[in-house]
Structure formats: C-alpha cells, structure tokens
Design a protein around this motif. Structure first.
Motif, PDB file in Angstrom:
ATOM      1  N   ILE A  77       0.653  -7.128  -3.898  1.00 10.35           N
ATOM      2  CA  ILE A  77       1.461  -8.147  -3.220  1.00 10.35           C
ATOM      3  C   ILE A  77       2.868  -7.992  -3.760  1.00 10.35           C
ATOM      4  O   ILE A  77       3.084  -8.024  -4.971  1.00 10.35           O
ATOM      5  N   GLY A  78       3.821  -7.797  -2.853  1.00  5.56           N
ATOM      6  CA  GLY A  78       5.204  -7.605  -3.269  1.00  5.56           C
ATOM      7  C   GLY A  78       5.981  -8.904  -3.283  1.00  5.56           C
ATOM      8  O   GLY A  78       5.521  -9.933  -2.785  1.00  5.56           O
ATOM      9  N   PRO A  79       7.183  -8.885  -3.843  1.00  5.99           N
ATOM     10  CA  PRO A  79       8.018 -10.082  -3.906  1.00  5.99           C
ATOM     11  C   PRO A  79       8.466 -10.575  -2.528  1.00  5.99           C
ATOM     12  O   PRO A  79       8.937 -11.692  -2.395  1.00  5.99           O
ATOM     13  N   THR A  80       8.286  -9.746  -1.509  1.00  3.44           N
ATOM     14  CA  THR A  80       8.612 -10.158  -0.141  1.00  3.44           C
ATOM     15  C   THR A  80       7.600 -11.162   0.401  1.00  3.44           C
ATOM     16  O   THR A  80       7.867 -11.837   1.384  1.00  3.44           O
ATOM     17  N   GLY A  81       6.427 -11.224  -0.238  1.00  2.00           N
ATOM     18  CA  GLY A  81       5.322 -12.010   0.282  1.00  2.00           C
ATOM     19  C   GLY A  81       4.360 -11.153   1.082  1.00  2.00           C
ATOM     20  O   GLY A  81       3.346 -11.636   1.567  1.00  2.00           O
ATOM     21  N   SER A  82       4.667  -9.879   1.219  1.00  4.34           N
ATOM     22  CA  SER A  82       3.779  -8.949   1.922  1.00  4.34           C
ATOM     23  C   SER A  82       2.645  -8.525   1.002  1.00  4.34           C
ATOM     24  O   SER A  82       2.844  -8.351  -0.194  1.00  4.34           O
ATOM     25  N   ALA A  83       1.470  -8.337   1.595  1.00  2.00           N
ATOM     26  CA  ALA A  83       0.320  -7.804   0.868  1.00  2.00           C
ATOM     27  C   ALA A  83      -0.080  -6.496   1.534  1.00  2.00           C
ATOM     28  O   ALA A  83      -0.042  -6.389   2.769  1.00  2.00           O
ATOM     29  N   LEU A  84      -0.413  -5.515   0.724  1.00  2.00           N
ATOM     30  CA  LEU A  84      -0.795  -4.203   1.240  1.00  2.00           C
ATOM     31  C   LEU A  84      -2.096  -3.765   0.594  1.00  2.00           C
ATOM     32  O   LEU A  84      -2.322  -4.034  -0.584  1.00  2.00           O
ATOM     33  N   SER A  85      -2.893  -3.064   1.379  1.00  2.00           N
ATOM     34  CA  SER A  85      -4.128  -2.497   0.855  1.00  2.00           C
ATOM     35  C   SER A  85      -4.318  -1.134   1.494  1.00  2.00           C
ATOM     36  O   SER A  85      -4.344  -1.013   2.727  1.00  2.00           O
ATOM     37  N   LEU A  86      -4.409  -0.120   0.660  1.00  2.00           N
ATOM     38  CA  LEU A  86      -4.561   1.254   1.122  1.00  2.00           C
ATOM     39  C   LEU A  86      -5.896   1.808   0.644  1.00  2.00           C
ATOM     40  O   LEU A  86      -6.228   1.680  -0.535  1.00  2.00           O
ATOM     41  N   THR A  87      -6.627   2.400   1.550  1.00  2.00           N
ATOM     42  CA  THR A  87      -7.818   3.154   1.194  1.00  2.00           C
ATOM     43  C   THR A  87      -7.441   4.615   1.335  1.00  2.00           C
ATOM     44  O   THR A  87      -7.089   5.058   2.430  1.00  2.00           O
ATOM     45  N   VAL A  88      -7.484   5.336   0.227  1.00  2.00           N
ATOM     46  CA  VAL A  88      -6.977   6.704   0.190  1.00  2.00           C
ATOM     47  C   VAL A  88      -8.119   7.678  -0.108  1.00  2.00           C
ATOM     48  O   VAL A  88      -8.885   7.464  -1.051  1.00  2.00           O
ATOM     49  N   MET A  89      -8.199   8.733   0.701  1.00  2.00           N
ATOM     50  CA  MET A  89      -9.181   9.803   0.506  1.00  2.00           C
ATOM     51  C   MET A  89      -8.405  11.111   0.382  1.00  2.00           C
ATOM     52  O   MET A  89      -8.198  11.822   1.376  1.00  2.00           O
ATOM     53  N   PRO A  90      -7.926  11.425  -0.824  1.00  2.00           N
ATOM     54  CA  PRO A  90      -7.044  12.586  -1.000  1.00  2.00           C
ATOM     55  C   PRO A  90      -7.631  13.912  -0.525  1.00  2.00           C
ATOM     56  O   PRO A  90      -6.937  14.690   0.140  1.00  2.00           O
ATOM     57  N   ALA A  91      -8.874  14.197  -0.845  1.00  2.00           N
ATOM     58  CA  ALA A  91      -9.458  15.487  -0.465  1.00  2.00           C
ATOM     59  C   ALA A  91      -9.558  15.635   1.052  1.00  2.00           C
ATOM     60  O   ALA A  91      -9.416  16.735   1.581  1.00  2.00           O
ATOM     61  N   ARG A  92      -9.764  14.538   1.745  1.00  2.00           N
ATOM     62  CA  ARG A  92      -9.855  14.569   3.210  1.00  2.00           C
ATOM     63  C   ARG A  92      -8.490  14.402   3.866  1.00  2.00           C
ATOM     64  O   ARG A  92      -8.367  14.511   5.072  1.00  2.00           O
ATOM     65  N   ARG A  93      -7.466  14.087   3.038  1.00  2.00           N
ATOM     66  CA  ARG A  93      -6.085  13.921   3.516  1.00  2.00           C
ATOM     67  C   ARG A  93      -5.988  12.788   4.539  1.00  2.00           C
ATOM     68  O   ARG A  93      -5.231  12.864   5.504  1.00  2.00           O
ATOM     69  N   ILE A  94      -6.736  11.724   4.276  1.00  2.00           N
ATOM     70  CA  ILE A  94      -6.765  10.558   5.158  1.00  2.00           C
ATOM     71  C   ILE A  94      -6.467   9.310   4.342  1.00  2.00           C
ATOM     72  O   ILE A  94      -6.882   9.189   3.191  1.00  2.00           O
ATOM     73  N   LEU A  95      -5.802   8.378   4.993  1.00  2.00           N
ATOM     74  CA  LEU A  95      -5.498   7.091   4.385  1.00  2.00           C
ATOM     75  C   LEU A  95      -5.655   6.034   5.472  1.00  2.00           C
ATOM     76  O   LEU A  95      -5.348   6.292   6.649  1.00  2.00           O
ATOM     77  N   HIS A  96      -6.131   4.867   5.102  1.00  2.00           N
ATOM     78  CA  HIS A  96      -6.115   3.726   6.014  1.00  2.00           C
ATOM     79  C   HIS A  96      -5.367   2.613   5.301  1.00  2.00           C
ATOM     80  O   HIS A  96      -5.694   2.257   4.165  1.00  2.00           O
ATOM     81  N   GLY A  97      -4.344   2.101   5.941  1.00  2.00           N
ATOM     82  CA  GLY A  97      -3.543   1.053   5.334  1.00  2.00           C
ATOM     83  C   GLY A  97      -3.555  -0.213   6.161  1.00  2.00           C
ATOM     84  O   GLY A  97      -3.634  -0.158   7.389  1.00  2.00           O
ATOM     85  N   VAL A  98      -3.509  -1.340   5.463  1.00  2.00           N
ATOM     86  CA  VAL A  98      -3.357  -2.634   6.117  1.00  2.00           C
ATOM     87  C   VAL A  98      -2.203  -3.344   5.419  1.00  2.00           C
ATOM     88  O   VAL A  98      -2.162  -3.430   4.190  1.00  2.00           O
ATOM     89  N   ILE A  99      -1.257  -3.795   6.232  1.00  2.00           N
ATOM     90  CA  ILE A  99      -0.087  -4.507   5.727  1.00  2.00           C
ATOM     91  C   ILE A  99      -0.111  -5.908   6.328  1.00  2.00           C
ATOM     92  O   ILE A  99      -0.232  -6.059   7.546  1.00  2.00           O
ATOM     93  N   PHE A 100      -0.013  -6.921   5.467  1.00  2.00           N
ATOM     94  CA  PHE A 100       0.072  -8.309   5.911  1.00  2.00           C
ATOM     95  C   PHE A 100       1.479  -8.779   5.558  1.00  2.00           C
ATOM     96  O   PHE A 100       1.802  -8.935   4.383  1.00  2.00           O
ATOM     97  N   GLY A 101       2.319  -8.957   6.575  1.00  2.00           N
ATOM     98  CA  GLY A 101       3.711  -9.293   6.315  1.00  2.00           C
ATOM     99  C   GLY A 101       4.091 -10.667   6.828  1.00  2.00           C
ATOM    100  O   GLY A 101       3.651 -11.080   7.910  1.00  2.00           O
ATOM    101  N   PRO A 102       4.917 -11.381   6.075  1.00  2.00           N
ATOM    102  CA  PRO A 102       5.364 -12.699   6.531  1.00  2.00           C
ATOM    103  C   PRO A 102       6.275 -12.572   7.755  1.00  2.00           C
ATOM    104  O   PRO A 102       6.908 -11.539   7.979  1.00  2.00           O
ATOM    105  N   ARG A 103       6.328 -13.604   8.540  1.00  2.00           N
ATOM    106  CA  ARG A 103       7.107 -13.618   9.783  1.00  2.00           C
ATOM    107  C   ARG A 103       8.557 -13.229   9.531  1.00  2.00           C
ATOM    108  O   ARG A 103       9.155 -12.478  10.289  1.00  2.00           O
ATOM    109  N   TRP A 104       9.181 -13.739   8.451  1.00  2.00           N
ATOM    110  CA  TRP A 104      10.603 -13.452   8.221  1.00  2.00           C
ATOM    111  C   TRP A 104      10.848 -11.954   8.089  1.00  2.00           C
ATOM    112  O   TRP A 104      11.857 -11.443   8.583  1.00  2.00           O
TER     113      TRP A 104
END
Length: 174
Positions: A77-104
């Motif tokens: 969770i950053g000081p912006t109020g945004s929350a991020l969650s990344l699922t990273v699979m380096p060997a497969r070179r794939i990532l899934h990210g979810v960003i929850f950002g405030p309206r502002w």
C-alpha cells in the motif's frame, strides 16, 4: 497463528525472486513497468508507459511470499492510498497485477508523476483531499519482457527517472 511445516518453509524461501529486476507490459493496455525486488521487504519501481508514466519509487515496503515453486506474491500500500498485489512467475515470464486506486489518483494522477520519495508532502495532501471512493480497480496479465538477476540490495538498479534512461532501455528484451 504460526505457520509450521512445508507451507512455512515455502512462504519464507523467497530467494528465487529477491535481487530480480524485471520489465513487464500489461497485455490489455500496454502499460510498461519495471520492478526490482531489492530485499524480502523492499521493492523499487518505475512506470515507463501508462497513465502513471514517469513515476518512480525507491524503498517501497512490501509483503512478499512464495506461493509455489516459481510463484510469488508481492503486495503493498503506497502513500497515495493505492494498494497493489502482483503475482509473479519469473520462469514463465508471466505476471498478474491488481491495482486498487483511490478516485483522486484516477481523476488526476499528476501529483504522483515523478520521484515519489521527493513528492511525499504533495502526494499526501492530494490523498487527504480525496476523493477516495469509488475505488478504481484494474487487474490484468502482463508479459515479463526483460528479466535480470541484479543481486539483493543494489540501490543503483532504479536510481533515476524513466525519462533519464537511454533510448530503448524499457523496450529491451531477453
């Protein structure tokens, strides 16, 4: 509750991602990010392309867990109020990210562009002014186009703004 046994050993062994630097592009939107897992508790990152393009952060505190042999979850969770969650699979070179950002931040990302660490007062003021709701959520898969083992603790990996990098830096592949 204390986790014991095989699950506890798996969660604690994050050596397969600590020290890794990777550049990834979200498949649906073309947003390009760079992340360096500096330590088990810290990442540094840059946004090369996208709504937050030009943003860069060092020393971001994270929660890091290994979910499977080559699957890691990095969240913060950053000081912006945004929350991020990344699922990273380096060997497969794939990532899934979810960003929850405030309206502002969705309405006016300008206060966040640049080096976050030098703009904290401005970012916190914008965050506190709001509005926070409704929260904007973006989730998507990304392709890791560049992956390097830089070793842990290297503060020079992400040490300048995206625009100060050499031409082609963010589009290189390996």
């Amino acid at each position: 509750m204390t986790t014991t046994g095989a699950r506890a050993r798996l969660e604690r062994d994050v050596s397969g991602i600590v020290g890794k630097q990777f550049i990834y592009t979200y498949d649906a939107l073309g947003w390009r990010y760079e992340l360096y897992v500096r330590a088990e508790t810290v990442v540094d990152y840059r946004v090369h392309v996208g709504k937050m393009g030009g943003r860069w952060v060092t020393g971001q505190a994270i929660d890091l867990a290994r979910l499977d042999t080559d699957t890691y979850k990095i969240s913060w969770i950053g000081p912006t109020g945004s929350a991020l969650s990344l699922t990273v699979m380096p060997a497969r070179r794939i990532l899934h990210g979810v960003i929850f950002g405030p309206r502002w931040a969705e309405d006016d990302p300008e206060p966040m562009i640049g080096y976050q660490n030098e703009r904290l007062a401005q970012i916190v003021a914008a965050r506190d002014q709001g509005p926070t709701y409704p929260i904007h959520m973006f989730g998507g898969f990304a392709t890791i186009t560049y992956l390097a083992d830089r070793g842990p603790g290297d503060i020079t990996v992400i040490a300048c703004a995206p625009e100060d990098l050499p031409e082609g830096y963010a589009t290189r592949t390996n």
